[in-house]
Design an enzyme around this catalytic site. Sequence first.
Site, PDB file in Angstrom:
ATOM      1  N   GLU A  15       6.133   4.300   7.852  1.00 44.68           N
ATOM      2  CA  GLU A  15       6.353   4.363   6.399  1.00 44.68           C
ATOM      3  C   GLU A  15       7.665   5.077   6.066  1.00 44.68           C
ATOM      4  OE1 GLU A  15       4.360   2.978   4.145  1.00 44.68           O
ATOM      5  OE2 GLU A  15       2.318   2.910   4.925  1.00 44.68           O
ATOM      6  N   HIS A  51       1.248  11.293   2.471  1.00 40.35           N
ATOM      7  CA  HIS A  51       0.336  10.150   2.342  1.00 40.35           C
ATOM      8  C   HIS A  51      -0.871  10.374   3.238  1.00 40.35           C
ATOM      9  CE1 HIS A  51      -1.485   6.290   2.541  1.00 40.35           C
ATOM     10  NE2 HIS A  51      -1.133   6.109   3.800  1.00 40.35           N
ATOM     11  N   HIS A  87      -5.554   9.506   3.737  1.00 43.24           N
ATOM     12  CA  HIS A  87      -6.653   8.557   3.498  1.00 43.24           C
ATOM     13  C   HIS A  87      -7.959   9.286   3.139  1.00 43.24           C
ATOM     14  CE1 HIS A  87      -4.603   5.440   6.477  1.00 43.24           C
ATOM     15  NE2 HIS A  87      -3.906   5.627   5.372  1.00 43.24           N
ATOM     16  N   GLU A 115     -10.161  22.577 -13.320  1.00 42.83           N
ATOM     17  CA  GLU A 115      -8.998  22.704 -12.416  1.00 42.83           C
ATOM     18  C   GLU A 115      -8.237  21.394 -12.251  1.00 42.83           C
ATOM     19  OE1 GLU A 115     -11.605  24.483 -12.063  1.00 42.83           O
ATOM     20  OE2 GLU A 115     -10.742  26.486 -11.753  1.00 42.83           O
ATOM     21  N   HIS A 161      -6.471   1.618   0.123  1.00 39.58           N
ATOM     22  CA  HIS A 161      -5.684   2.136   1.238  1.00 39.58           C
ATOM     23  C   HIS A 161      -5.626   3.668   1.263  1.00 39.58           C
ATOM     24  CE1 HIS A 161      -1.548   2.230   3.512  1.00 39.58           C
ATOM     25  NE2 HIS A 161      -2.337   3.200   3.874  1.00 39.58           N
TER      26      HIS A 161
HETATM   27  O1  2HA Z   1       0.512   6.006   9.296  1.00 35.76           O
HETATM   28  O2  2HA Z   1      -1.434   5.533   6.997  1.00 35.76           O
HETATM   29  O3  2HA Z   1      -0.100   3.695   5.699  1.00 35.76           O
HETATM   30  C1  2HA Z   1      -0.503   5.095   9.089  1.00 35.76           C
HETATM   31  C2  2HA Z   1      -0.691   4.846   7.658  1.00 35.76           C
HETATM   32  C3  2HA Z   1       0.067   3.744   7.058  1.00 35.76           C
HETATM   33 ZN    ZN Z   2      -2.009   4.780   5.067  1.00 35.92          ZN
END
Ligand code: 2HA
Ligand code: ZN
Length: 265
Positions: A113, A136, A138, A167, A208
Site C-alpha cells: 500500500e 491502516h 482490520h 468520548e 476491508h
Molecule cells: O497489508 O491490509 O490492505 C495488507 C493489507 C492490504
Molecule cells: Zn488492508
Amino acid sequence: MNEVLMREIARIAEVAGYLWAKGWAERNGGNISVNVTALMSEEEKKRPAIAPAVSLPEAMTALAGHIFYVTGTGKRMRYVAQAPFANGSLIRIADDGLSYEIIAEEAIAPTSELPSHLLMHNYLRAKGRDNKVVLHTHPTDLIGMTHCKPLIQSEVITRLLWSMIPECRIIVPKGIGIVPYEIPGTVELAHATIKQLEKHDVVFWEKHGILAVGEDIIECFDAIDTLGKSAQIYFSARMAGYEPEGMTDEQLDGLVPAFGLDKIE
Ligand code: 2HA
Ligand code: ZN
C-alpha cells in the site's frame, strides 16, 4: 540512528503490538507509514541508499527529500512489534518526488500500500496539514459494520458510533468518511480515500478495513480504538436483544462547547 528517532520507532512498534493484540492484524493485515524527517539530523538524512531507487506512480512533490518509516510488504504486525527494522524500513523520497530509496540497514521492501500511503501524505502536506502518520488496520467490529448497507453512509455511521459513548464524539470530532469497496493496494482506492480526507481523519473502506491519518501514531490508534469500543457497545446491546438508545442530539451537541469541538452537520 539517533535516540529521538529510535523513541518514535519504539512507539510504532508499540502500536503494531496493539494491532495484533486487538485481533485487528491477521497474517500481514494492515500497514503503517510515519514521516520521521523532523527526527533525523542533516547527516542522517543523507545516509546512502542500500538498494536501487524504485519509481513511484505519481510525483510526490510535497514529499521531496522526506523520510518515512514504513512496514514491510507481507510482514506481520506481531513481528513489527518485536523487530521493527526486520519487518519495516526507512525510505527517502527523491528530490523530484518520482522515486524512493531504502536507507535502512536491511533492504525490506515497503508495504504493497506504499503508493497509496505516499499519495495521502503528499496530499495532506500539499494542503498544509502537518500530517505524519497513515495507519491502516482490520478491526473486526468496524469492518462488520461496513457490511450493513443501511449503516455504511458517512452521516449514519458517524451519528451511530458517536452516540454510543461521549468520548467518541470528542476523540473523532471530524466523523467518518466512507469509501465503497475497491481492490486493496490500488491507486483508485488511494484517490477515493484522499477525497474523504478533505473532511475526515478516519475513513472506513467497505468490506476491508479502516484508515486513520494524523500527527501522532498513538492518537491515530486511539481514534480507531474508540470507534471500535462504540461498535462493541452497539453490537453487545443488539446481541442482548435490544436496540441501544444512543445519546440524543442534545447530549451530543452539549459536548461541542464543553470540549471546544468544531460542530459538523
Ligand atoms: O497489508 O491490509 O490492505 C495488507 C493489507 C492490504
Ligand atoms: Zn488492508
